[in-house]
Structure formats: C-alpha cells, structure tokens
Scaffold this motif. Structure first.
Motif, PDB file in Angstrom:
ATOM      1  N   GLY A  61       0.826 -72.557 -42.076  1.00 38.25           N
ATOM      2  CA  GLY A  61       0.550 -72.485 -40.632  1.00 38.25           C
ATOM      3  C   GLY A  61       0.377 -71.044 -40.170  1.00 38.25           C
ATOM      4  O   GLY A  61      -0.512 -70.748 -39.351  1.00 38.25           O
ATOM      5  N   MET A  62       1.196 -70.137 -40.692  1.00 41.45           N
ATOM      6  CA  MET A  62       1.059 -68.720 -40.346  1.00 41.45           C
ATOM      7  C   MET A  62      -0.267 -68.160 -40.871  1.00 41.45           C
ATOM      8  O   MET A  62      -0.924 -67.362 -40.189  1.00 41.45           O
ATOM      9  CB  MET A  62       2.231 -67.905 -40.907  1.00 41.45           C
ATOM     10  N   GLN A  63      -0.679 -68.593 -42.048  1.00 42.17           N
ATOM     11  CA  GLN A  63      -1.958 -68.145 -42.599  1.00 42.17           C
ATOM     12  C   GLN A  63      -3.126 -68.641 -41.741  1.00 42.17           C
ATOM     13  O   GLN A  63      -4.042 -67.880 -41.434  1.00 42.17           O
ATOM     14  CB  GLN A  63      -2.130 -68.648 -44.039  1.00 42.17           C
ATOM     15  N   GLU A  64      -3.090 -69.903 -41.377  1.00 47.07           N
ATOM     16  CA  GLU A  64      -4.173 -70.481 -40.571  1.00 47.07           C
ATOM     17  C   GLU A  64      -4.265 -69.823 -39.196  1.00 47.07           C
ATOM     18  O   GLU A  64      -5.352 -69.703 -38.639  1.00 47.07           O
ATOM     19  CB  GLU A  64      -3.981 -71.987 -40.445  1.00 47.07           C
ATOM     20  N   ALA A  65      -3.131 -69.388 -38.667  1.00 47.55           N
ATOM     21  CA  ALA A  65      -3.115 -68.721 -37.361  1.00 47.55           C
ATOM     22  C   ALA A  65      -3.420 -67.222 -37.488  1.00 47.55           C
ATOM     23  O   ALA A  65      -3.322 -66.493 -36.508  1.00 47.55           O
ATOM     24  CB  ALA A  65      -1.751 -68.919 -36.697  1.00 47.55           C
ATOM     25  N   LYS A  66      -3.779 -66.782 -38.673  1.00 47.11           N
ATOM     26  CA  LYS A  66      -4.126 -65.379 -38.956  1.00 47.11           C
ATOM     27  C   LYS A  66      -2.958 -64.420 -38.743  1.00 47.11           C
ATOM     28  O   LYS A  66      -3.140 -63.246 -38.454  1.00 47.11           O
ATOM     29  CB  LYS A  66      -5.345 -64.930 -38.136  1.00 47.11           C
ATOM     30  N   ARG A  67      -1.737 -64.933 -38.887  1.00 40.71           N
ATOM     31  CA  ARG A  67      -0.558 -64.089 -38.757  1.00 40.71           C
ATOM     32  C   ARG A  67      -0.183 -63.471 -40.097  1.00 40.71           C
ATOM     33  O   ARG A  67       0.565 -62.504 -40.162  1.00 40.71           O
ATOM     34  CB  ARG A  67       0.583 -64.899 -38.168  1.00 40.71           C
ATOM     35  N   VAL A  68      -0.722 -64.060 -41.164  1.00 36.00           N
ATOM     36  CA  VAL A  68      -0.656 -63.460 -42.490  1.00 36.00           C
ATOM     37  C   VAL A  68      -2.010 -62.807 -42.714  1.00 36.00           C
ATOM     38  O   VAL A  68      -3.040 -63.480 -42.692  1.00 36.00           O
ATOM     39  CB  VAL A  68      -0.386 -64.522 -43.582  1.00 36.00           C
ATOM     40  N   THR A  69      -2.010 -61.479 -42.878  1.00 38.05           N
ATOM     41  CA  THR A  69      -3.284 -60.763 -43.013  1.00 38.05           C
ATOM     42  C   THR A  69      -3.735 -60.629 -44.463  1.00 38.05           C
ATOM     43  O   THR A  69      -4.919 -60.454 -44.727  1.00 38.05           O
ATOM     44  CB  THR A  69      -3.190 -59.369 -42.363  1.00 38.05           C
ATOM     45  N   ASN A  70      -2.798 -60.716 -45.383  1.00 40.07           N
ATOM     46  CA  ASN A  70      -3.149 -60.617 -46.799  1.00 40.07           C
ATOM     47  C   ASN A  70      -2.020 -61.235 -47.624  1.00 40.07           C
ATOM     48  O   ASN A  70      -0.847 -61.043 -47.326  1.00 40.07           O
ATOM     49  CB  ASN A  70      -3.357 -59.160 -47.205  1.00 40.07           C
ATOM     50  N   MET A  71      -2.423 -61.965 -48.658  1.00 41.19           N
ATOM     51  CA  MET A  71      -1.429 -62.525 -49.572  1.00 41.19           C
ATOM     52  C   MET A  71      -2.023 -62.481 -50.975  1.00 41.19           C
ATOM     53  O   MET A  71      -3.124 -62.962 -51.205  1.00 41.19           O
ATOM     54  CB  MET A  71      -1.046 -63.956 -49.193  1.00 41.19           C
TER      55      MET A  71
END
Length: 173
Positions: A143-153
C-alpha cells in the motif's frame, strides 16, 4: 597424510624395539598386534577429525532489502508495520537466524532490512513468507508503494560461505 605417516613411523619403531628385546615370538606377536590396534585407533581419530573439519554444512540464506521513503513520517509508519513482524519472527520462527531493521546514519529516509534464514526452501519460502504476520506486513508495504510513499526498493539475496562469523552476542552465550 602427515599424521598417518608419523603414526606409522612410530609404530614401526616401537615394533622393532619390542622385537629386538623380546625373544618369545608369541609375546612379540601380541605386542605387535596391540601396536597395530592402537595405530588404527589413532588413524581413525585423525581421519574423522579431518573429515569433520572440512565437512560442508548447508548454507544459510540471507536477504538485504534497501527501502527509501518519501518522508520521515513514512519511515515511522513503516517501522510501525515491521516491529510486530520482527517480534513475531523472534518468537515463532526459530529457523530465522537473524532479522534486523537498520536505519542509515547518512540518509534518514533509507532503511535496510537484513534477513538471515537457516535455508531458502523451508525457512524462508515455506515458513517465513507464508506466515500471517508477514502477509499482513507485505500488504501494508505494498500500500505504501502504490501510494508512492516508498521511492525506491532494492533487494539482493546471498548464500553463506565458510569465511567470517555470525553475531558475537550469540557466540558468547
């Protein structure tokens, strides 16, 4: 080979010494067989010690996952998701050898998750990835990735070698 050669040399010397001092052939024979038996025991010991020393154990499996977040608040939210998972792993997954969340000392929005399992197939794929707490954590992170709150993984996996050592805390106990 050196241990074997040394043992054989010592046995031959001992047998020659016994043979030169003893005139009774039965006594010489008995002592000679005794020396051979002792030599076999010594040889067996050195052979098993050497085999154990170089025996290859199954490799542990490790993951290093680096995650960058958009804000400091996102890091705090992530920590709120991963702390319960880490506690569950500590209590319920004995085949997980290490599970640590590290914060960068240079980039406050960068986190490294270090995971080490006794093996890939059972400990990681079957036990860890199928657990309900992991599934819940993974959904929150997605969910954090989809909301663009994770910028890189970015993640990498590795298998262990016989070079180096593990955590000194566990070695001292």
């Amino acid at each position: 080979h050196t241990h074997t050669e040394n043992c054989n040399t010592m046995l031959h010397r001992l047998m020659r010494s016994i043979g030169s001092r003893q005139k009774d052939s039965t006594t010489t024979w008995t002592l000679g067989l005794l020396c051979i038996a002792v030599g076999a025991i010594v040889l067996t010991h050195f052979s098993s010690t050497t085999a154990t020393k170089y025996k290859k154990e199954p490799s542990s499996f490790s993951l290093f996952v680096e995650i960058e977040f958009a804000t400091d608040e996102d890091v705090e939210e992530f920590m709120g998701y991963i702390r319960p998972l880490a506690e569950y792993i500590r209590e319920k997954e004995p085949t997980t050898l290490s599970y640590q969340v590290l914060l960068s000392d240079k980039e406050p929005r960068k986190v490294m998750v270090f995971e080490r399992y006794s093996d890939k197939e059972n400990a990681f794929l079957k036990i860890h990835k199928s657990s309900a707490p992991f599934q819940k954590f993974r959904a929150s992170l997605k969910g954090m990735q989809e909301a663009k709150r994770v910028t890189n993984m970015n993640g990498n996996s590795f298998v262990s070698t016989d070079a180096g050592f593990g955590d000194r805390v566990f070695q001292l106990n």
